[in-house]
Design an enzyme around this catalytic site. Sequence first.
Site, PDB file in Angstrom:
ATOM      1  N   ASP A 136       4.127  41.815  -1.449  1.00  0.00           N
ATOM      2  CA  ASP A 136       2.694  42.154  -2.101  1.00  0.00           C
ATOM      3  C   ASP A 136       2.772  41.869  -3.673  1.00  0.00           C
ATOM      4  O   ASP A 136       2.053  41.173  -4.145  1.00  0.00           O
ATOM      5  CB  ASP A 136       2.542  43.706  -1.832  1.00  0.00           C
TER       6      ASP A 136
ATOM      7  N   ASP B   2       2.994  32.321   6.396  1.00  0.00           N
ATOM      8  CA  ASP B   2       1.532  32.060   7.072  1.00  0.00           C
ATOM      9  C   ASP B   2       0.651  32.676   5.790  1.00  0.00           C
ATOM     10  O   ASP B   2      -0.179  31.622   5.726  1.00  0.00           O
ATOM     11  CB  ASP B   2       1.415  32.882   8.031  1.00  0.00           C
TER      12      ASP B   2
ATOM     13  N   TYR C  98       5.977  36.704  15.005  1.00  0.00           N
ATOM     14  CA  TYR C  98       5.428  35.534  16.076  1.00  0.00           C
ATOM     15  C   TYR C  98       5.829  35.748  17.326  1.00  0.00           C
ATOM     16  O   TYR C  98       5.291  35.323  18.396  1.00  0.00           O
ATOM     17  CB  TYR C  98       5.392  34.207  15.519  1.00  0.00           C
TER      18      TYR C  98
ATOM     19  N   ASP D  32      -1.512  30.070   2.908  1.00  0.00           N
ATOM     20  CA  ASP D  32      -2.802  29.793   2.541  1.00  0.00           C
ATOM     21  C   ASP D  32      -3.240  30.140   1.259  1.00  0.00           C
ATOM     22  O   ASP D  32      -4.111  29.351   0.535  1.00  0.00           O
ATOM     23  CB  ASP D  32      -3.648  30.826   3.709  1.00  0.00           C
TER      24      ASP D  32
ATOM     25  N   LYS E  71       9.982  42.441   2.317  1.00  0.00           N
ATOM     26  CA  LYS E  71       9.247  43.532   2.083  1.00  0.00           C
ATOM     27  C   LYS E  71      10.495  44.844   2.424  1.00  0.00           C
ATOM     28  O   LYS E  71      10.364  45.634   3.357  1.00  0.00           O
ATOM     29  CB  LYS E  71       8.287  44.100   3.196  1.00  0.00           C
TER      30      LYS E  71
HETATM   31  C1  IPM Z   1      -0.562  27.894  10.563  1.00  0.00           C
HETATM   32  C2  IPM Z   1      -1.526  28.405  11.369  1.00  0.00           C
HETATM   33  C3  IPM Z   1      -1.139  28.786  12.775  1.00  0.00           C
HETATM   34  C4  IPM Z   1       0.256  29.897  12.493  1.00  0.00           C
HETATM   35  C5  IPM Z   1      -1.709  29.404  13.903  1.00  0.00           C
HETATM   36  C6  IPM Z   1      -2.683  28.146  14.286  1.00  0.00           C
HETATM   37  C7  IPM Z   1      -0.916  29.698  14.896  1.00  0.00           C
HETATM   38  O1  IPM Z   1      -2.152  29.691  10.855  1.00  0.00           O
HETATM   39  O2  IPM Z   1       0.301  26.907  10.833  1.00  0.00           O
HETATM   40  O3  IPM Z   1      -0.505  28.336   9.321  1.00  0.00           O
HETATM   41  O4  IPM Z   1      -0.275  31.030  12.220  1.00  0.00           O
HETATM   42  O5  IPM Z   1       1.486  29.617  12.316  1.00  0.00           O
HETATM   43 MG    MG Z   2      -1.771  29.756   8.843  1.00  0.00          MG
END
Ligand code: IPM
Ligand code: MG
Length: 361
Positions: free
Chosen positions: A222, A246, A141, A250, A190
């Site tokens: 993975d 990240d 990032y 999710d 990884k």
């Molecule tokens: C998160 C989001 C952010 C990230 C984006 C919006 C930049 O996906 O907080 O997980 O990738 O960190």
């Molecule tokens: Mg995210």
Amino acid sequence: MQITITTLPGDGIGPEVTAHAVRVLETSADMFGHQLRVTEKNVGGAALLASNDPLPRDTLDACLSSGAVLLGAVGGLAFDKYPAKLRPEAGLLRLRKELGVFANLRPAVCLPGMESLSPLRPEIVRGTDVMIVRELLGGVYFGARFTEGETGSRRAADSMAYSEPEIERIAHVAFKVARGRRKQLLSVDKANVLDSSRLWREVVTRVGNNYPDVKLSHAYVDSTAMSLVSRPASFDVIFTENMFGDILSDQAGAVVGSLGLLPSASVGGKVGLYEPIHGSAPDIAGQGIANPLGTILSAAMMLRHSFQLEDEAASIENAVKQVLAAGHRTRDLVEKGAASVSTQQMGDVVLQQLRTSAVRL
Ligand code: IPM
Ligand code: MG
């Protein structure tokens, strides 16, 4: 005590859900005899439209001079064509960097009775209670990047870099988090391919010598992605670099069924940053149907981590649990077409529940 916070409602459903979290904070402050001071500022697309900057100076100054920051969400389709530096997401990344919040805590819990929200079979998801500790200020990032050459033959690159001190400081946070839970820490990398991961593994192992009571193991990202869907309840703390975190967070959100319920805390710097993980959800913005619980639970994390108000935090979390146990559901928590409550109604029942439990305090 004086609780001074900055709220950044942001884009999409951000303003709707933030408003309810603020109401909950007001009620909590009232119940426990604290003084709450809230300053609201623009961020993300809202700030871009108002002042052509996703993180205006005056927003950053307000954040830096408050005790904590509560953010709704940033981003929206309208901003996709903006140059990279002028995207709402760039404002969020800069905010994280300026606040110095290198440790992102993302719990994903399947509450008893909520198994049916998960796309997985109930017996697989039951009991899932995982905390993801994501490194937030390093890796790909923030590494060097470029796009070069002519259209048709361009090259672009992003690099994932970590220094030993960066890995060490997040490792200490992860071990401490694990210590406060079931003491099982899985460091994810990884290392079979990446140099940055090999360094990560070596440094984490070294830091682990200071925490003999925590059981440290390592896994590749993975195979972790696979285990997270095949045996989610077996995890305690998952600890990993920025981009892996990240993605896995999710995934963990989807595993337990609703992104709308999940809070997050970004800590370790000058001022803590708290936000739901669901994002701006432009498709349902402005309809009054968004789930405010992720933001309300983020506000609870804020009271705990930035103000050390454990009872206040726990009472909000309990109110949310009770409300869910009583069957209140926003649209994201029901089968398509089934009856659900609005954002406003959900906010109202949480407040009611919070006040009722206060009577028993
Ligand atoms: C998160 C989001 C952010 C990230 C984006 C919006 C930049 O996906 O907080 O997980 O990738 O960190
Ligand atoms: Mg995210």
